[in-house]
Write a protein that holds these residues in place. Structure first.
Motif, PDB file in Angstrom:
ATOM      1  N   THR A  55      54.682  20.081   0.466  1.00 37.34           N
ATOM      2  CA  THR A  55      54.962  19.040   1.468  1.00 37.34           C
ATOM      3  C   THR A  55      54.687  17.653   0.891  1.00 37.34           C
ATOM      4  O   THR A  55      55.453  16.714   1.111  1.00 37.34           O
ATOM      5  CB  THR A  55      54.107  19.280   2.738  1.00 37.34           C
ATOM      6  N   GLU A 102      58.267  20.130   8.086  1.00 33.22           N
ATOM      7  CA  GLU A 102      57.647  21.419   8.348  1.00 33.22           C
ATOM      8  C   GLU A 102      57.293  21.494   9.839  1.00 33.22           C
ATOM      9  O   GLU A 102      56.934  20.495  10.441  1.00 33.22           O
ATOM     10  CB  GLU A 102      56.366  21.399   7.498  1.00 33.22           C
ATOM     11  N   ASP A 179      61.594  21.469   4.561  1.00 33.00           N
ATOM     12  CA  ASP A 179      60.215  21.938   4.374  1.00 33.00           C
ATOM     13  C   ASP A 179      59.934  23.203   5.182  1.00 33.00           C
ATOM     14  O   ASP A 179      59.871  23.157   6.406  1.00 33.00           O
ATOM     15  CB  ASP A 179      59.228  20.824   4.755  1.00 33.00           C
ATOM     16  N   GLU A 180      59.785  24.310   4.497  1.00 36.60           N
ATOM     17  CA  GLU A 180      59.422  25.614   5.062  1.00 36.60           C
ATOM     18  C   GLU A 180      60.232  26.009   6.304  1.00 36.60           C
ATOM     19  O   GLU A 180      59.667  26.252   7.359  1.00 36.60           O
ATOM     20  CB  GLU A 180      57.928  25.622   5.427  1.00 36.60           C
TER      21      GLU A 180
END
Ligand SMILES: Nc1ncnc2c1ncn2[C@@H]1O[C@H](COP(=O)(O)OP(=O)(O)O)[C@@H](O)[C@H]1O
Ligand SMILES: [Mg+2]
Length: 277
Positions: A55, A102, A179-180
């Motif tokens: 991140t 995220e 992000d993820e």
């Protein structure tokens, strides 16, 4: 002019991160010289366990570190040939690089459609073009069209992740830092979302830098991967080569030479990683 075939054009990077160091709160050194590139039109995975610095890397690129009291103290970041560290996040979005955070950040009190429309705020090409792109987002995410009037906060985790990606698409990006996307979602939904990412890459030419703990799924969809541990890249390569790498299998895919291993066994670190040797 000669009539020899022109040499194949090298894969120009859309993004290159060169040896960056990131420090939080003036003292906490988190990234210790990270370099990576994303070719134009590529899907590149940034892999690593929780806390590795994925991140932080994405936020360094999109210039979102200031809000976290973080700072890039060394190195540089080049997007489409220009250094971008001094740009505001909005200026970077205008140039075509946007991050999907995220945890699938949505405005919970707004409808799905209003969430998508907020993604167009940096655009200056008029309402008709924005409406066209909204329809395009609905083509890629038919679920969102069905849920367009629902309050985003009451939609499912998968729908919120789709809304977050759709919102980014509304800025007409050339590159998305994702992000993820798989976090907390059931495998079938993860698959559905990655299939859409692949289609966006192939059909719309959007380049992706994909931060994931889910190495397995990320290496199936990405062409190239980097593995981050404690703020350093310890290994990188073509996705196929990484999938077949013994260390990656053992430590990140949970599969040893003798078949499937439990995560607990893997965590016992029976064998030392080659890159630490
Ligand atoms: N705002 C912050 N201030 C101080 N340390 C932070 C901050 N954000 C993240 N960190 C630390 O930086 C490291 C990397 O975090 P992060 O980039 O979130 O990793 P990942 O996304 O790979 O899980 C962790 O040790 C984390 O505790
Ligand atoms: Mg993270």
């Amino acid at each position: 002019m000669n009539n020899a075939d022109p040499a194949p054009a090298p894969a120009t990077p859309i993004l290159s991160v060169n040896n960056i160091e990131v420090i939080y709160d003036h003292v906490i050194l988190v990234l210790k010289g990270v370099s990576l590139t994303v070719p134009a039109g590529g899907i590149t995975a940034l892999l690593g366990a929780n806390g590795a610095g994925k991140t932080t890397t994405l936020k360094a690129i999109s210039n979102l570190l200031h809000a976290e009291r973080g700072e890039v103290t060394k190195g540089n970041i080049i997007f489409e040939g220009n250094e971008v560290q001094s740009l505001s996040p909005n200026e970077l979005v205008r140039r075509g690089c946007i991050q999907v955070m995220e945890g699938r950040h949505c405005f919970g009190h707004l409808s799905v459609e209003d969430n998508l429309m907020t993604g167009a705020f940096t655009r200056r090409d008029g309402n008709a073009a924005i409406r066209d792109d909204l329809e395009l987002v609905y083509q890629y995410f038919p679920r969102l069209k069905i849920r367009r009037a629902s309050q985003a906060g009451y939609t499912s985790g998968g729908e919120q992740q789709m809304t977050a990606i759709g919102r980014a698409l509304m800025s007409k990006p050339k590159m998305i830092l994702l992000d993820e996307p798989s976090m907390g979602l059931a495998p079938q939904l993860v698959e559905e979302i990655f299939e859409i990412v692949k289609k966006l890459n192939e059909e719309q030419g959007v380049s992706f830098l994909l931060a994931e703990q889910n190495t397995n799924v990320a290496l199936r969809f990405a062409k190239y991967g980097y593995i981050l541990e404690s703020g350093r890249i310890v290994l990188d390569g073509e996705a196929k080569a990484l999938r077949e790498n013994e260390d990656v299998k053992e430590f990140y895919l949970g599969v040893g030479g003798e078949g499937r291993k439990s995560f607990k066994d893997v965590k016992h670190y029976k064998r030392r990683k080659r890159w630490l040797a």
